[in-house]
Write a protein that holds these residues in place. Structure first.
Motif, mmCIF file in Angstrom:
data_model
loop_
_atom_site.group_PDB
_atom_site.id
_atom_site.type_symbol
_atom_site.label_atom_id
_atom_site.label_comp_id
_atom_site.label_asym_id
_atom_site.label_seq_id
_atom_site.Cartn_x
_atom_site.Cartn_y
_atom_site.Cartn_z
ATOM 1 N N ALA A 243 -4.541 -5.823 -1.411
ATOM 2 C CA ALA A 243 -4.318 -4.421 -1.723
ATOM 3 C C ALA A 243 -5.068 -3.769 -2.683
ATOM 4 O O ALA A 243 -5.459 -2.523 -2.628
ATOM 5 C CB ALA A 243 -2.912 -4.210 -1.826
ATOM 6 N N GLU A 244 -5.040 -4.248 -3.957
ATOM 7 C CA GLU A 244 -5.905 -3.814 -5.088
ATOM 8 C C GLU A 244 -7.331 -3.554 -4.387
ATOM 9 O O GLU A 244 -8.016 -2.386 -4.842
ATOM 10 C CB GLU A 244 -5.864 -4.417 -6.227
ATOM 11 C CG GLU A 244 -4.407 -4.521 -6.753
ATOM 12 C CD GLU A 244 -4.267 -5.556 -7.911
ATOM 13 O OE1 GLU A 244 -3.442 -5.547 -8.659
ATOM 14 O OE2 GLU A 244 -5.322 -6.438 -8.235
ATOM 15 N N ASP A 245 -7.963 -4.518 -3.673
ATOM 16 C CA ASP A 245 -9.370 -4.296 -3.291
ATOM 17 C C ASP A 245 -9.484 -3.095 -2.372
ATOM 18 O O ASP A 245 -10.454 -2.395 -2.340
ATOM 19 C CB ASP A 245 -9.860 -5.703 -2.601
ATOM 20 C CG ASP A 245 -10.112 -6.660 -3.454
ATOM 21 O OD1 ASP A 245 -10.193 -6.453 -4.774
ATOM 22 O OD2 ASP A 245 -10.265 -7.848 -3.210
ATOM 23 N N VAL A 246 -8.460 -2.797 -1.569
ATOM 24 C CA VAL A 246 -8.574 -1.699 -0.772
ATOM 25 C C VAL A 246 -8.557 -0.700 -1.386
ATOM 26 O O VAL A 246 -9.118 0.255 -1.003
ATOM 27 C CB VAL A 246 -7.474 -1.907 0.550
ATOM 28 C CG1 VAL A 246 -7.190 -0.527 1.308
ATOM 29 C CG2 VAL A 246 -7.398 -3.275 1.271
ATOM 30 N N LEU A 247 -7.579 -0.489 -2.384
ATOM 31 C CA LEU A 247 -7.180 0.863 -3.269
ATOM 32 C C LEU A 247 -8.679 1.110 -3.754
ATOM 33 O O LEU A 247 -9.041 2.424 -3.948
ATOM 34 C CB LEU A 247 -6.186 0.866 -3.999
ATOM 35 C CG LEU A 247 -4.705 0.708 -3.206
ATOM 36 C CD1 LEU A 247 -3.457 0.376 -4.400
ATOM 37 C CD2 LEU A 247 -4.488 1.707 -2.563
ATOM 38 N N GLU A 248 -9.143 0.135 -4.653
ATOM 39 C CA GLU A 248 -10.511 0.305 -5.299
ATOM 40 C C GLU A 248 -11.618 0.893 -4.181
ATOM 41 O O GLU A 248 -12.336 1.772 -4.576
ATOM 42 C CB GLU A 248 -10.853 -1.021 -5.770
ATOM 43 C CG GLU A 248 -12.221 -0.738 -6.807
ATOM 44 C CD GLU A 248 -12.557 -2.122 -7.316
ATOM 45 O OE1 GLU A 248 -13.778 -2.349 -7.358
ATOM 46 O OE2 GLU A 248 -11.670 -2.929 -7.733
#
Length: 361
Positions: A243-248
């Motif tokens: 999820a953090e990778d997607v948001l970044e």
């Protein structure tokens, strides 16, 4: 399936045919199933297919679920899970399960669910699971008849082992359900029923797992097969990282080329000389079809009059052979009559081993 345009995610098509447009997909299926079944091998770069094939697929589990006619307090079990081992040769625990579906277990996990949730089962009863190692390939080698025998034999041995920890457990059993590596394979879609993804070895564990960003722009992976490995807490962490990778990437306008270049370097450092993975599309479904087909097309070959009000319909496969069944099992029949689709379960009234299914109505 996952829809691409060029080398970028553009949407998904659900099982019912519904199409959903998106530029970001997070898959918690294994990277093998994601790439080969959902994206398509032809859309995956060779360096990633090599890494998929380089990894050693890890172990599955063999589990026995018990319903007991006594409260958990009578069993002397005080913790939500007890890891019981007869010796310290843990490598051998894996090796004996690798060699044969049926072995003499020397260790198991004993989990009385009522310790955590007293209301998990009715008052005066409890539910306990027993778990040991297993590997899907040796179970796939068994015939349907031998599969049932192996399942019951190993379950009995595991119950005997647990009885050493909780004396008298065997005398309180009312219900038994068994899950083999093939059960895990069927319900997870993981190759060989692997519950922890790739083997948790120094070469493939934690940060040596595949990263959460996938090999095509907009594809992300989460779960036991990728960082940081198997087990419920690492899988939760993996979802957070994805999820953090997607948001970044969303803030940057999409996954950058540098991220895929970094992934390529990581894969080539591990698997540059490895062959590409040799697994066909939907290999798990094909492997399970003989035991648990998703659907069977049948035709009525004969109608037998049993009494004035009862008929037996003899059903044969439109193509191929019928999977084995045990006495007492049933099938769900789906038919369309007058433009209306309906279904109903029927017990199989013919004996196991016949080239047909009989249902009596």
């Amino acid at each position: 399936r996952i829809v691409l345009e060029g080398n970028e995610v553009r949407g998904v098509v659900a099982e019912d045919g519904a199409e959903i447009s998106t530029s970001y997909v997070v898959s918690n299926a294994s990277p093998i199933a994601t790439c080969i079944d959902l994206v398509g091998r032809e859309n995956i770069p060779s360096w990633y297919l090599k890494r998929l094939g380089w990894g050693t697929i890890g172990n599955s589990l063999f589990s026995v679920f018990l319903g007991l006619d006594c409260p958990v307090s009578e069993l002397g079990l005080e913790n939500h899970e007890t890891m019981f081992n007869m010796d310290y040769d843990f490598e051998n625990h894996y090796e004996v399960a690798r060699r044969s579906a049926v072995f003499e277990p020397t260790g198991c996990a004993i989990a009385p669910y009522n310790i955590v949730d007293p209301d998990f089962s009715p008052p005066g009863t409890c539910a306990v699971s027993l778990t040991t190692m297993g590997y899907g390939d040796v179970w796939l080698d068994l015939s349907p008849e031998r599969y049932v025998e192996a399942k019951n034999t190993l379950a009995g041995r595991l119950i005997d082992l647990a009885d050493k920890v909780a004396p008298g457990l065997k005398e309180h059993i009312e219900e038994v359900e068994v899950a083999t590596p093939l059960t895990h394979m069927r319900y997870t879609g993981n190759a060989y029923g692997a519950v922890y993804g790739y083997e948790n070895s120094p070469a493939e564990g934690t940060m040596m797992r595949l990263p959460n960003r996938g090999p095509v722009r907009g594809l992300y992976l989460a779960g036991a097969w990728v960082r940081t490995g198997g087990g419920f807490q690492p899988c939760i962490n993996s979802g957070v990282t994805a999820a953090e990778d997607v948001l970044e990437d969303m803030e940057k306008g999409g996954m950058e080329a540098a991220a895929i270049d970094g992934l390529k370097t990581f894969c080539e450092n591990q698997a540059a000389e490895a062959p590409e993975i040799e697994m066909d599309a939907h290999a798990v479904d094909k492997s399970m079809a003989g035991l648990h087909p998703h659907r069977l097309s049948l035709r009525v070959s004969e109608v037998l009059e049993e009494t004035e009000s009862a008929r037996t319909l003899r059903l044969v496969p439109v193509e191929g052979t019928l999977p084995a069944f045990r006495a007492g099992q049933y099938v769900n029949l789906f038919v369309e009559a007058g433009g209306v689709k309906t279904s109903r379960p029927y017990s199989i009234s013919s004996a196991p081993g016949k080239p047909y299914y009989d249902i009596t109505v």
